[in-house]
Write a protein that holds these residues in place. Structure first.
Motif, PDB file in Angstrom:
ATOM      1  N   GLU A   1      48.057  62.602  63.465  1.00  0.00           N
ATOM      2  CA  GLU A   1      48.760  61.471  62.883  1.00  0.00           C
ATOM      3  C   GLU A   1      47.840  60.769  61.885  1.00  0.00           C
ATOM      4  OE1 GLU A   1      51.895  60.239  63.242  1.00  0.00           O
ATOM      5  OE2 GLU A   1      52.321  62.085  64.316  1.00  0.00           O
ATOM      6  N   PRO A   2      48.349  60.322  60.736  1.00  0.00           N
ATOM      7  CA  PRO A   2      47.492  59.615  59.775  1.00  0.00           C
ATOM      8  C   PRO A   2      46.970  58.318  60.374  1.00  0.00           C
ATOM      9  CG  PRO A   2      49.813  59.421  59.151  1.00  0.00           C
ATOM     10  CD  PRO A   2      49.740  60.430  60.269  1.00  0.00           C
ATOM     11  N   ARG A   3      45.742  57.976  60.043  1.00  0.00           N
ATOM     12  CA  ARG A   3      45.105  56.757  60.517  1.00  0.00           C
ATOM     13  C   ARG A   3      44.915  55.810  59.351  1.00  0.00           C
ATOM     14  NH1 ARG A   3      41.694  57.634  64.901  1.00  0.00           N
ATOM     15  NH2 ARG A   3      41.111  55.432  64.707  1.00  0.00           N
ATOM     16  N   LEU A   4      44.705  54.540  59.657  1.00  0.00           N
ATOM     17  CA  LEU A   4      44.385  53.582  58.611  1.00  0.00           C
ATOM     18  C   LEU A   4      43.152  54.047  57.866  1.00  0.00           C
ATOM     19  CD1 LEU A   4      44.807  50.050  60.244  1.00  0.00           C
ATOM     20  CD2 LEU A   4      46.417  51.298  58.829  1.00  0.00           C
ATOM     21  N   SER A   5      43.138  53.853  56.566  1.00  0.00           N
ATOM     22  CA  SER A   5      41.983  54.253  55.781  1.00  0.00           C
ATOM     23  C   SER A   5      41.766  53.270  54.649  1.00  0.00           C
ATOM     24  CB  SER A   5      42.168  55.665  55.206  1.00  0.00           C
ATOM     25  OG  SER A   5      43.243  55.695  54.277  1.00  0.00           O
ATOM     26  N   GLY A   6      40.554  53.278  54.150  1.00  0.00           N
ATOM     27  CA  GLY A   6      40.184  52.402  53.047  1.00  0.00           C
ATOM     28  C   GLY A   6      38.698  52.508  52.825  1.00  0.00           C
ATOM     29  N   GLY A   7      38.253  52.059  51.699  1.00  0.00           N
ATOM     30  CA  GLY A   7      36.833  52.159  51.398  1.00  0.00           C
ATOM     31  C   GLY A   7      36.233  50.839  50.978  1.00  0.00           C
ATOM     32  N   ILE A   8      36.730  49.718  51.502  1.00  0.00           N
ATOM     33  CA  ILE A   8      36.228  48.427  51.051  1.00  0.00           C
ATOM     34  C   ILE A   8      34.845  48.158  51.638  1.00  0.00           C
ATOM     35  CG2 ILE A   8      38.492  47.419  50.639  1.00  0.00           C
ATOM     36  CD1 ILE A   8      38.373  46.048  53.298  1.00  0.00           C
ATOM     37  N   GLY A   9      34.000  47.567  50.814  1.00  0.00           N
ATOM     38  CA  GLY A   9      32.648  47.235  51.221  1.00  0.00           C
ATOM     39  C   GLY A   9      32.504  45.768  51.547  1.00  0.00           C
ATOM     40  N   THR A  10      31.254  45.326  51.678  1.00  0.00           N
ATOM     41  CA  THR A  10      30.975  43.946  52.089  1.00  0.00           C
ATOM     42  C   THR A  10      31.543  42.938  51.110  1.00  0.00           C
ATOM     43  OG1 THR A  10      28.936  44.657  53.195  1.00  0.00           O
ATOM     44  CG2 THR A  10      29.144  42.318  52.652  1.00  0.00           C
ATOM     45  N   PHE A  11      31.293  43.146  49.820  1.00  0.00           N
ATOM     46  CA  PHE A  11      31.741  42.174  48.822  1.00  0.00           C
ATOM     47  C   PHE A  11      33.259  42.047  48.810  1.00  0.00           C
ATOM     48  CE2 PHE A  11      32.873  41.086  44.363  1.00  0.00           C
ATOM     49  CZ  PHE A  11      32.302  39.819  44.324  1.00  0.00           C
ATOM     50  N   ALA A  12      33.943  43.197  48.863  1.00  0.00           N
ATOM     51  CA  ALA A  12      35.412  43.170  48.856  1.00  0.00           C
ATOM     52  C   ALA A  12      35.954  42.473  50.097  1.00  0.00           C
ATOM     53  CB  ALA A  12      35.962  44.586  48.773  1.00  0.00           C
ATOM     54  N   LEU A  13      35.315  42.694  51.256  1.00  0.00           N
ATOM     55  CA  LEU A  13      35.778  42.049  52.487  1.00  0.00           C
ATOM     56  C   LEU A  13      35.536  40.544  52.424  1.00  0.00           C
ATOM     57  CD1 LEU A  13      37.078  42.498  55.204  1.00  0.00           C
ATOM     58  CD2 LEU A  13      34.831  42.995  56.178  1.00  0.00           C
ATOM     59  N   ILE A  14      34.424  40.129  51.839  1.00  0.00           N
ATOM     60  CA  ILE A  14      34.171  38.701  51.656  1.00  0.00           C
ATOM     61  C   ILE A  14      35.233  38.081  50.753  1.00  0.00           C
ATOM     62  CG2 ILE A  14      32.601  37.028  50.569  1.00  0.00           C
ATOM     63  CD1 ILE A  14      30.277  38.644  51.636  1.00  0.00           C
ATOM     64  N   LEU A  15      35.630  38.809  49.713  1.00  0.00           N
ATOM     65  CA  LEU A  15      36.673  38.298  48.818  1.00  0.00           C
ATOM     66  C   LEU A  15      37.988  38.094  49.572  1.00  0.00           C
ATOM     67  CD1 LEU A  15      36.132  40.350  45.525  1.00  0.00           C
ATOM     68  CD2 LEU A  15      35.484  37.976  45.990  1.00  0.00           C
ATOM     69  N   ILE A  16      38.304  39.002  50.487  1.00  0.00           N
ATOM     70  CA  ILE A  16      39.523  38.855  51.285  1.00  0.00           C
ATOM     71  C   ILE A  16      39.450  37.578  52.124  1.00  0.00           C
ATOM     72  CG2 ILE A  16      40.824  39.824  53.222  1.00  0.00           C
ATOM     73  CD1 ILE A  16      40.215  42.599  52.111  1.00  0.00           C
ATOM     74  N   VAL A  17      38.283  37.358  52.744  1.00  0.00           N
ATOM     75  CA  VAL A  17      38.107  36.174  53.582  1.00  0.00           C
ATOM     76  C   VAL A  17      38.185  34.901  52.748  1.00  0.00           C
ATOM     77  CG1 VAL A  17      36.482  34.924  55.051  1.00  0.00           C
ATOM     78  CG2 VAL A  17      36.772  37.383  55.336  1.00  0.00           C
ATOM     79  N   LEU A  18      37.500  34.890  51.608  1.00  0.00           N
ATOM     80  CA  LEU A  18      37.511  33.698  50.760  1.00  0.00           C
ATOM     81  C   LEU A  18      38.910  33.429  50.217  1.00  0.00           C
ATOM     82  CD1 LEU A  18      34.437  33.876  51.043  1.00  0.00           C
ATOM     83  CD2 LEU A  18      34.249  33.349  48.609  1.00  0.00           C
TER      84      LEU A  18
END
Length: 490
Positions: free
Chosen positions: A21-38
Motif C-alpha cells: 500500500e502507498p505510504r505518506l511521502s515527502g522530502g521536506i527539510g528543517t527549513f521547510a518544516l519551520i516555515l509550516i510551523v511559522l
C-alpha cells in the motif's frame, strides 16, 4: 537503530509499484518544516491582532517579557517532547506518544481533542481570513461589500486543492507567503530602531520586571502561548520529512526560538514606536489598527497597504498549515482503524493523505455554514473558536508533559536527567497552572459567556473521556483495533 525506526524510515518511500500500500511521502527539510510551523502561527496576524490585545488588557508595557516567559515554558516542554520523539519514532504526534506512555485509551482521547482543537482554529481562521479580505476589498480599496463567507469560500477552495497534493507543494506556497509577511515585520522593526524610536525615543522599560508585573500577567501569558501554536505539529509530519529525528528536533526548537524572538523584538518596537506613555492607551482604544497605523507612520502608505494585503495572505497560509495538521491526525486515526479506514488511503502519485484532506475540508465547510448564516458578530464567533482551540491544545500540552515524564521514568535511557526528568517536570507544573488559568479565564475568549465557556470545557474534556470509552470498547470487542492504536506501525 531500532526495528521500528528502520521501518519508519523505509516506509516513507513505499509505493504501490512494489506491491504494498502507498505510504505518506515527502522530502521536506528543517527549513521547510519551520516555515509550516511559522505559517500556522501567522506572525503578521499576531502582530496586528494579538499583541495589541496583550498590551491593552494584559500586562501592558511588559508584553515583550510575556513572550520571553511563555517561550521558556514551551522550550522546557519541547526538550522532553523532542527526546520522546527520538526514542519513540512513530508518526501520529501527541496521539502516538500519549498512547505509548499513558495508555491507548488516553491516547485515543487526546487524538479526539487534537482534531477538535485544530478544527476550532481552522474555523476561526476562516472567519478571520474572510473578514480581512472584505476589509481589504471594501474598506481599503472601495470595492463591493460582501459577506466574509464569500471570501472564506474561495480560501477554502485554495486550501482544499493544495491539501490534495504532496506536502512539498504546500511547503513551497507557505514559504512564499510567509517570507512576504516577515519582510514587512522586519522592515518595520529596523526602521523604528534606526529612527531612535517614537516621540520618547527607545526606552528599556518594557524589558523590566516591574513592567512585566504591571498588569494582568495570567491574561498576557495565556494570549502569548496562543501565538506559538503550531510548533507541536512538527512530529505529525514524521513520515514526510527527510531525516525525521534531526529535522523534527531542529524544527521544533527553531520555530519556538524564531517566534519568541520575533514577537519579543516586534512588540518592544511597537511599544516604543508609540512611546511608553502612549502605547497602552492606543492598544486599548485602537487595537485593530495599531500595527497598520504604526507601519504607515514609520515605513509609509505603500507598506501599510501591503500589510493589509498580507493580512489576507497570512490567513491563507495559516489555514493551509492548520488544515494539513488536522488532516494528518485524521489520517493517523484512520490508519489505526479508529476512524473510517477510507481516510487512511494515500494518493499513489502525490503520496498525500488526500481522502483525509477531503474529509477535513468537507467537515470545515459544513461547520462554517451555521456561522455564515447567523446574525452573530464576527468578533463573537471568532472568539468562540479561539477559545475552544486554545483550551484543547493546552490540555494536549499538559497531557504530553505528563506522558514524557512517565515514559522516561518507566523506560530510562542515556538522554540525561535534565532532559527526561527536570525539564518535563517543570513544563508540567507550568502548563498545569496555565491550563487552570485558561479554564478560569475562558470567558475572555468566549465573549464573556459563562454558559458557552462551560459548553466548550465540557466539549474538550468530554471528547477526552469519549476517546477513553471508545478505546475500552475496542479492547473488549475489537482487540485487533485496540492493539493497533497509537501508530505503532505493527
Amino acid at each position: 537503530m531500532s526495528t521500528e525506526s528502520s521501518s519508519d524510515s523505509v516506509g516513507q518511500h513505499a509505493s504501490a509499484s512494489d506491491g504494498t500500500e502507498p505510504r505518506l511521502s515527502g522530502g521536506i527539510g528543517t527549513f521547510a518544516l519551520i516555515l509550516i510551523v511559522l505559517s500556522f502561527a501567522a506572525p503578521l496576524i499576531t502582530l496586528n491582532g494579538t499583541i495589541p490585545v496583550i498590551i491593552g488588557i494584559g500586562n501592558g508595557l511588559g508584553t515583550p517579557l510575556s513572550f520571553v516567559a511563555s517561550g521558556i515554558m514551551l522550550m522546557l516542554f519541547a526538550v522532553g517532547f523532542v527526546a520522546m520523539a527520538r526514542r519513540l519514532p512513530r508518526p501520529g504526534g501527541f496521539y502516538a506518544y500519549i498512547s505509548a506512555s499513558l495508555g491507548k485509551p488516553l491516547g485515543l482521547g487526546a487524538s479526539y481533542v487534537a482534531v477538535l482543537g485544530y478544527l476550532g482554529l481552522l474555523l476561526g481562521t476562516y472567519l478571520l481570513g474572510g473578514a480581512a479580505a472584505d476589509a481589504l476589498v471594501h474598506g481599503k480599496f472601495g470595492g463591493p461589500e460582501l459577506p466574509w463567507a464569500f471570501w472564506a469560500f474561495f480560501m477554502w477552495l485554495f486550501v482544499s486543492a493544495l491539501g490534495h497534493f504532496r506536502i512539498d507543494l504546500s511547503a513551497k506556497v507557505l514559504g512564499v507567503l510567509l517570507c512576504a509577511e516577515l519582510v514587512v515585520v522586519v522592515v518595520f522593526d529596523v526602521v523604528v530602531l534606526a529612527r531612535g524610536g517614537g516621540p520618547e525615543g527607545i526606552s528599556a522599560e518594557p524589558l523590566t520586571i516591574d513592567a512585566f508585573f504591571s498588569g494582568s500577567v495570567p491574561i498576557a501569558i495565556m494570549f502569548a502561548i496562543l501565538t506559538y501554536t503550531g510548533f507541536e505539529s512538527t512530529a505529525i509530519y514524521r513520515e514526510e520529512v527527510r531525516d525525521p529525528d534531526r529535522t523534527i528536533t531542529r524544527a521544533t526548537y527553531g520555530s519556538i526560538l524564531l517566534l519568541g524572538g520575533l514577537y519579543t523584538v516586534s512588540s518592544f518596537m511597537l511599544i516604543n514606536g508609540y512611546g511608553v506613555s502612549n502605547a497602552v492607551a492606543v492598544a486599548t482604544n485602537n487595537s485593530g489598527v495599531m500595527m497598520v497605523d504604526a507601519v504607515e507612520e514609520y515605513v509609509g502608505v505603500i507598506m501599510a497597504d501591503l500589510t493589509n494585503v498580507l493580512l489576507v495572505t497570512s490567513s491563507l497560509a495559516a489555514l493551509l498549515a492548520i488544515h494539513n495538521t488536522a488532516t494528518r491526525y485524521v489520517y493517523s486515526l484512520a490508519t489505526d482503524k479508529a476512524a473510517p479506514p477510507i481516510f487512511g488511503r494515500v494518493h499513489p502519485v502525490h503520496g498525500s493523505p488526500y481522502l483525509a484532506s477531503a474529509g477535513v475540508a468537507v467537515l470545515a465547510i459544513v461547520c462554517t455554514v451555521p456561522f455564515a448564516v447567523s446574525n452573530l458578530s464576527f468578533l463573537e464567533q471568532y472568539s468562540w473558536m479561539l477559545g475552544i482551540g486554545t483550551l484543547a491544545l493546552i490540555v494536549l500540552y499538559t497531557l504530553m508533559s505528563l506522558a514524557v515524564l512517565v515514559f522516561f521514568i518507566r523506560e530510562p535511557g542515556d538522554e540525561g536527567v535534565a532532559r527526561t526528568r527536570v525539564a518535563p517536570a517543570l513544563a508540567l507544573v507550568m502548563l498545569t497552572a496555565t491550563l487552570w488559568l485558561i479554564t478560569k479565564n475562558l470567558t475572555l475568549l468566549t465573549g464573556g459567556s459563562t454558559t458557552l465557556s462551560f459548553v466548550f470545557s465540557a466539549a474538550v474534556y468530554g471528547l477526552l473521556l469519549l476517546g477513553v470509552v471508545v478505546a475500552l470498547y475496542y479492547k473488549s470487542r475489537k482487540p485487533e483495533v485496540y492493539e493497533a492504536l497509537g501508530r505503532s506501525l505493527g
